[in-house]
Every structure is written in C-alpha cells, then in structure tokens.
Design a protein around this motif. Structure first.
Motif, PDB file in Angstrom:
ATOM      1  N   TRP A  58     -76.566 -46.840  -4.376  1.00  0.00           N
ATOM      2  CA  TRP A  58     -75.468 -46.113  -5.011  1.00  0.00           C
ATOM      3  C   TRP A  58     -75.410 -44.640  -4.590  1.00  0.00           C
ATOM      4  O   TRP A  58     -74.361 -44.004  -4.666  1.00  0.00           O
ATOM      5  CB  TRP A  58     -75.591 -46.174  -6.536  1.00  0.00           C
ATOM      6  CG  TRP A  58     -76.957 -45.795  -7.067  1.00  0.00           C
ATOM      7  CD1 TRP A  58     -78.002 -46.649  -7.286  1.00  0.00           C
ATOM      8  CD2 TRP A  58     -77.435 -44.492  -7.419  1.00  0.00           C
ATOM      9  NE1 TRP A  58     -79.103 -45.957  -7.757  1.00  0.00           N
ATOM     10  CE2 TRP A  58     -78.784 -44.631  -7.854  1.00  0.00           C
ATOM     11  CE3 TRP A  58     -76.864 -43.220  -7.415  1.00  0.00           C
ATOM     12  CZ2 TRP A  58     -79.554 -43.550  -8.276  1.00  0.00           C
ATOM     13  CZ3 TRP A  58     -77.627 -42.136  -7.836  1.00  0.00           C
ATOM     14  CH2 TRP A  58     -78.948 -42.305  -8.265  1.00  0.00           C
ATOM     15  N   GLY A  62     -71.543 -45.245  -2.055  1.00  0.00           N
ATOM     16  CA  GLY A  62     -70.948 -46.486  -2.538  1.00  0.00           C
ATOM     17  C   GLY A  62     -70.969 -47.597  -1.510  1.00  0.00           C
ATOM     18  O   GLY A  62     -70.655 -47.391  -0.344  1.00  0.00           O
ATOM     19  N   PRO A 134     -70.834 -43.785  -8.038  1.00  0.00           N
ATOM     20  CA  PRO A 134     -70.306 -43.202  -6.801  1.00  0.00           C
ATOM     21  C   PRO A 134     -68.964 -42.517  -7.037  1.00  0.00           C
ATOM     22  O   PRO A 134     -68.172 -42.949  -7.886  1.00  0.00           O
ATOM     23  CB  PRO A 134     -70.154 -44.419  -5.877  1.00  0.00           C
ATOM     24  CG  PRO A 134     -71.139 -45.415  -6.384  1.00  0.00           C
ATOM     25  CD  PRO A 134     -71.164 -45.221  -7.872  1.00  0.00           C
ATOM     26  N   SER A 583     -69.948 -38.313   0.003  1.00  0.00           N
ATOM     27  CA  SER A 583     -69.065 -37.967  -1.111  1.00  0.00           C
ATOM     28  C   SER A 583     -67.814 -37.255  -0.633  1.00  0.00           C
ATOM     29  O   SER A 583     -66.717 -37.462  -1.171  1.00  0.00           O
ATOM     30  CB  SER A 583     -69.822 -37.096  -2.125  1.00  0.00           C
ATOM     31  OG  SER A 583     -70.901 -37.809  -2.697  1.00  0.00           O
ATOM     32  N   GLY A 616     -71.467 -46.907   2.464  1.00  0.00           N
ATOM     33  CA  GLY A 616     -72.400 -45.799   2.349  1.00  0.00           C
ATOM     34  C   GLY A 616     -73.671 -45.957   3.155  1.00  0.00           C
ATOM     35  O   GLY A 616     -74.091 -45.037   3.879  1.00  0.00           O
TER      36      GLY A 616
END
Length: 739
Positions: A58, A62, A134, A583, A616
């Motif tokens: 996580w 994500g 996320p 992110s 991710g």
C-alpha cells in the motif's frame, strides 16, 4: 466518525445489540415480504475503503489492478445472490464539520511522518498497523464501481444522511458501513462492514431497538443522546461538565462498563428520568446548559431527522436548517472568509467548537420556523450549467467541479509526502496552476486585475499548513487556440468538431497547447500519460531523466503483466523518494479527472484510470532499476515493441519540456546540496522565452508561510509559491532552484 464512545460501548456493555446475520438469508426473506422488490443494500463507501483495499502493498502508491479485482469480487458476491448494491460517496465537507475535518487531517500528518520515519529506518513498508489509504483511493473507487456497472452516487453533503435517507425511502434491506450514526438514524437495519465475511456473506447487524431497550430510551431519544455525548456536529467538549454531573448522580453504574460506558448510561438515565419529566412543558434549552451554542445543538439533533420525521425534543426545525434534504449550509462568498468565524472555544473544552454558520442566526430563536428555504448562493449564475454540473456530481462522473461552481471551495485530503524532504514539492503546489486554469474555465478569470475576479478557497493538506485558513486562489488565464469556449459549448454542444475544441481546452488547462500535434500521433491510452508527465516535469525541476525512464517503463510494462505477476512482484527495498513520486503521479491522475470533466470529457476516463496505467510496486521496481543506471532495454524487459514506444514517448515529453525551457537531464549531472535540495552543476542558469534568467537565489517553496495569503494569477510556477517574472502571456517564469 459517529457518536463518541458508542462503538466500544455497544461491543462491551451491550453485546445483545449485535446479531449475527447472513445476507443471502435476509435477501430471501425480503423477497418473500416484498414481492417484485429487489433486495437492496445501500453502501457507505467511505466506511468501506479499508475493507476493500486488500493488496499487501500500500505504501508504493497503490496496487490498482489488484484493488479493482477486489472490488469486482465484492460486487459479484452480492449480485450472485440477487442483492442490488447502491454506493454513496462523500461529495463535500459541510461548513459545520470543517473543524472536525481539519483535526483528522492534522492527525493523519503525524501518521504519515511515522510512516516515512519507518521507511527510512528499515527500507521496507511498515506493518498493517500503520496502514494508510493510497492517495486518490476514494476518487478512483467511484469510477471503478461505475465501470463494474454499479449505481454510484456522490452526496451533496456528508454521505451518512443521504445513505440513511435512501435506505428508508427505498425500503432497503439495510445499510452497510461502519459509523455509529447509523445506530441513531431511524432508518433501515445497519450492518457492519468490518464483520463481513465475503465468502459466506455473514456479518453482524447492530440493532438500534435493542440499544434503546438497554438504555431505557425510545428511538426518538437517540438523536438527543448522540448530541449530548458528542458527534461530528456537536463537539465532545461542549457538554463535558454536564456529563460529569450526570455521572456523579448516577447510582446504577455497571461493573462490566468502563468509565466511558458508564457516562453513556448516566446520560441516557438523565434523559429518561429527568428530562422526560418536563418534556412538552419546557423547551430543551431550559433543561440543558446550551448557552450560546443553542442553535448548534438544535442543528445537531435535527440533522438526524430524515424526510418526514419529527422529534419530540424540538417542536420545529431550527432556523438555518434546510435544503439538500437535511439542512441549509449557506455559502459565504466573502473572499476574506476565515473558518475562525465558524468556531468558538467553549470554557469547558480546549477544542475548537463549531457554532452556527451565519452570525445573524445566532441571535434568533432556533425554535422559529423559517417560512421559505434560503436560496443557495453560488459562484456561477447560469442555472442550466449548474444543473448539468449537479447531475454529473451526483452521478459521480466529475470531481471537484460542482464544489467550485457552487461554494467556491474545495478540499484535498492527505497524501503520502515526506515533510522532511526539501527536494520534492507537495502535490498541493504542483497542481495548483492546473487547478487555477480550470477555475478560469468554470468561473471566468475576472477583469479586475490582481485584486479582482472570483476567489476559490482551497483546503489542501501540505507540510507546514496548520489549516487554520484556506488558501485564497484566483483563476489563472489560459490560452486556448481560437479563444476559450463557454461551458455551454463544451458541455452541451453536439456540433461537429466539438471534441477537438474540448481537447484544445484540456491542453490549455495543462499549458500544453504547443504539443497538440505530437500528442495526436500517440496511442490514445498513452496520450494522457504524456500530458501528465510533461506537466509534472515542467513544474518540478528536481525530477531527472532516470525518473522519466521509470515512469514510462512502468506504464509500458504494465500492459503485459497479469494480475498474478503483479501480485508476486517483490521489491528489494522501499525508497522514500519513490513513494513520493508514486503519490505525485496518482494525484496527477486525479487532477486529470477534474480537468477532463471541466472540459466536457474530451478523453475517455478509462485512458487514465490507475488500474490501466499505474502499479505502485511495478513503478518502484523500475525506479530502483533506473536509479542504478539500467538501460532502456532492461527497463522494458527486452521487448522491442516496448522499446520503440519508450523512445517515442520519451521524445514527446522531452521536446515539450524544452519548449518550456525545461531540459530534463540525468541525475549524474546533478549533485546533492547540504539542504537536501538538488542543484545543477555548472552555471545553473537558463534563459526563459521572455529573456528572464532563472539563475540566482530564490526562496524555496517549503520556506513559504502556509495558507492565509491570497494567491494571484501566475503567483506560482514550477513548484515554488515565490514570485518570479511574468512574461507577456501572463505566465509566471520560474527561477532556478540553485541557492
């Protein structure tokens, strides 16, 4: 969320309120009792995100394809037994609950700081005990569910009221969520998502009738109890002294209850044995220490009344409570608005306590009836366009657009960003110019110069921002070839060539109009990626060629990966900088939802949904490889067709950046500075199109004070809120990062 302490009390002191049930059996019973009516479960989606996110990884931004598969399995489990699902998402934060929203965001900042400290210390993902959702999970879950054919709605206020109202009005099988407010609403049965076993469809029903039996209350008393205990409307500290007095005089404390449980019992006892003695003879404020918070308290009680319901504790709905089915929250259009005007400090509590929305209502008797609903003040006066924006919002097709057009206020929750990393900016700053151009499209840029035009209040979480004030942000003019089209043209026109106009407008929002020709030659599934990467690399000049390689290689390799391969992927270690880049890109994708919907949907949303373009762990693997200097052939896993696309996409991004005087270079040409920033070797100087130099010292964006200042058009370029040099087009020209 919900009523303070009630969740633990129900579990420890009132276990008989929890009943094991099976959805398949309940659905069969419902069909027998209501022939021709499909059993429907209304889902509070915001309560379910943690339950739905089952992928092991996580922290890397994500595992979106895994997450999509988990949602698909969830939907299938219910539809297989004939249960219809209706999903509700929070659409906006009510003004009366802004203080609660801020407290939660600041608490999340502390959790994120601990996550990054762990990553730096252990070079691995923390355990599930530190799990953090996320970025963008709620936004993209809406689109995932719609892709799966589910009815997905976005609320016009906080979702719990609309969920409870929908469940009651549509005779639903029940509500699935995790919020004790659903024990207070007089609505259909409430089921726990945390107790759900998806394989068997077993869960726990929490029965409000049994709770009432245990507390010797009626259903109509529960809203009063909730407000005296404290909830998201009435702060817990408001009645701290009152609860202490109830506890002091309470003689039937249960041995199996903790102090908090006994407080709940004592307050319930006071309601049933003291307040009821004078019910109907005295107004509630004569029996309770409401003081200056009288209007707030009545608003809290009335907020639990669903359409058609009344309360024996209030004779009529309080003034100022209206509309959207629940209550009116009038919108301030004052650009100098500050949330302090909505709060006061109660002498019994150190916490900020929200009071009524408008000062003029504080002095009025809250028992008076308002003869007509107040008309909502909006930033846009065109009712036809507002109707379209509202419909798209409710149907969860857009993001942030309706909030900008109505209240002129938007918010964005926490992102996994390292507050100690000076080299990478917050997404709040990176995507502000993009948002400012969207504001220009939605609201108009205004003709009054720096001090004129509309102002949007942004509540965006970033390092150093205490969220005492919103950022006051003005639209940024944009250059659309042929002129900026109206919203009616973009949203409603069916004329030939309108899609091209929509695309022109979208590119102008990203300030990429000059790249239109190259982008047209790219496959549709990679057009959005090229645009986002170009925007990101123009704005953030601490990104290097190795970062670009990782982003592109990840997107290309993802196309050939199975779900099993993505799940089995193992990382040597976790790099905190890569976590932030994850992110940034996901927030980039969420901002594209805003731009695409504002421009009339020139792109299919599937082209930039994360499960189609981002994973991710895969990005993290490519980042580590690229950082070590792996060749493009290795990054694309020796696939020739991918290698060709890799060079094509790289070329498009690099050329577009050069037009903005942004030369993407290898990290080998940079050297770390003692402050944690990066600076170029050599002169560190470039010339802008207008002839202004970007060399020389400038104040770094993280050194800027948070939030209370007004942000003028062009006030920020790249990733710094410091001032630069405006060119002839009104753009803000950047200054070098070099100290």
């Amino acid at each position: 969320m919900g009523v303070r302490g009630l969740q633990g009390f129900v579990g420890s002191a009132c276990p008989h309120t929890r009943t094991a049930v099976n959805f398949k059996e309940l659905a069969e019973l419902h069909r027998n009792q209501h022939p021709g009516c499909a059993p429907t479960v209304v889902v509070d989606a915001m309560c379910c995100l943690r339950y739905w996110y089952t992928p092991e990884s996580w922290v890397c931004g994500g595992q979106w394809r895994e997450y999509f598969a988990a949602l698909r399995d969830f939907v299938k489990a219910f539809t297989t037994v004939g249960i219809k699902l209706v999903f509700f998402f929070d659409g906006m934060v009510e003004q009366g609950k802004r203080a609660v929203w801020v407290r939660r965001r600041l608490k999340n900042n502390q959790e994120i700081a601990r996550i990054f400290h762990y990553i730096k210390s252990h070079r691995e993902q923390p355990g599930r005990n530190m799990f953090f959702l996320p970025s963008g999970l709620a936004i993209f879950t809406r689109f995932a569910l719609k892709t799966l054919g589910q009815e997905t709605l976005c609320s016009l206020q906080e979702a719990d009221y609309e969920v409870a109202s929908y469940g009651l009005q549509h005779n639903c099988l029940g509500i699935l969520g995790e919020d004790t407010d659903y024990l207070i609403y007089d609505t259909c049965p409430y089921f726990s998502i945390s107790e759900l076993c998806l394989d068997s469809l077993d869960t726990v029903m929490l029965c409000r009738e049994k709770l009432c039996e245990s507390l010797e209350l009626s259903l109509a008393d529960l809203p009063l109890l909730a407000c005296l205990l404290g909830n998201d409307t009435v702060p817990e500290g408001l009645f701290e002294s009152f609860r202490f007095q109830c506890l002091s005089s309470y003689t039937s404390a249960r041995k199996n209850s903790d102090k908090r449980g006994n407080v709940i019992l004592a307050v319930a006892d006071h309601i049933s044995k003291v307040l009821r003695l004078h019910q109907g003879e005295k107004k509630l404020e004569e029996m309770l220490p409401l003081g200056q918070n009288k209007a707030l308290f009545y608003k809290g009680v009335a907020s639990y009344l669903l359409p058609g319901q009344t309360s024996p504790w209030i004779f009529q709905k309080p003034i100022g409570i209206t509309t959207l089915g629940k209550q009116i929250v009038s919108v301030s259009t004052d650009p100098e608005f500050k949330p302090e005007s909505l709060v006061c400090t109660h002498p019994e509590s150190k916490e900020e306590t929200p009071v009524c929305t408008h000062p003029e209502t504080e002095q009025e008797d809250p028992m008076n009836v308002e003869p007509e609903m107040k008309q909502q003040v909006t930033m846009v006066s065109d009712t036809e366009i507002l109707k379209v924006a509202r419909a798209q919002h409710v149907q969860a097709e857009s993001y942030l657009v309706y909030g900008v057009m109505t209240s002129g206020e938007i918010e964005c929750s926490n992102t996994l960003e390292d507050a100690l990393d000076q080299a990478l900016p917050s997404q709040a700053f990176v995507y502000r110019p993009m948002r400012q151009r969207v504001y220009s499209l939605l609201l108009g840029a205004g003709g009054g110069g720096a001090s004129g035009g509309p102002v949007v209040r942004e509540w965006f979480v970033h390092s150093g921002n205490p969220l005492r004030h919103p950022d006051l942000v003005r639209p940024l003019p944009m250059n659309v070839p042929g002129g900026t089209p109206s919203l009616k043209v973009l949203w409603l026109s069916q004329e030939p060539g309108i899609q091209a106009r929509r695309m022109d407008t979208l590119l102008a929002c990203l300030d990429l109009s000059s790249s239109r020709e190259e982008l047209q030659a790219v496959e549709s599934r990679f057009q959005a990626l090229c645009c986002l990467l170009t925007y990101l690399f123009v704005q953030v000049d601490t990104l290097c060629l190795e970062d670009l390689h990782a982003f592109i290689a990840q997107a290309l390799c993802l196309q050939g990966k199975s779900l099993g391969q993505l799940m089995d992927l193992q990382l040597e270690h976790v790099e905190p900088r890569a976590v932030q880049l994850d992110s940034l890109l996901v927030r980039d994708l969420s901002m594209l939802v805003l731009v695409n919907s504002a421009c009339g949907f020139p792109w299919s949303s599937s082209d930039f949904m994360p499960w189609n373009v981002f994973d991710g762990k895969l990005f993290h693997e490519k980042y580590l490889q690229s950082d070590r200097g792996y060749t493009a052939e290795v990054l694309v896993e020796q696939d020739r067709s991918r290698l060709t696309r890799f060079h094509d996409l790289k070329s498009i991004v690099c050329k577009a950046c050069v037009r903005e005087d942004r030369h993407i270079v290898s990290r080998q040409h940079w050297r770390p500075h003692h402050s944690g920033r990066w600076e170029r070797q050599g002169s560190g100087s470039h010339r802008t199109n207008s002839g202004h130099s970007r060399s020389g010292r400038r104040q770094h964006w993280r050194d800027q004070g948070p939030g209370s200042r007004q942000c003028e058009p062009g006030w920020w370029r790249r990733h710094s809120p410091s001032s630069g040099h405006p060119d002839e087009k009104g753009k803000q020209q950047p200054i070098s990062l070099s100290p």
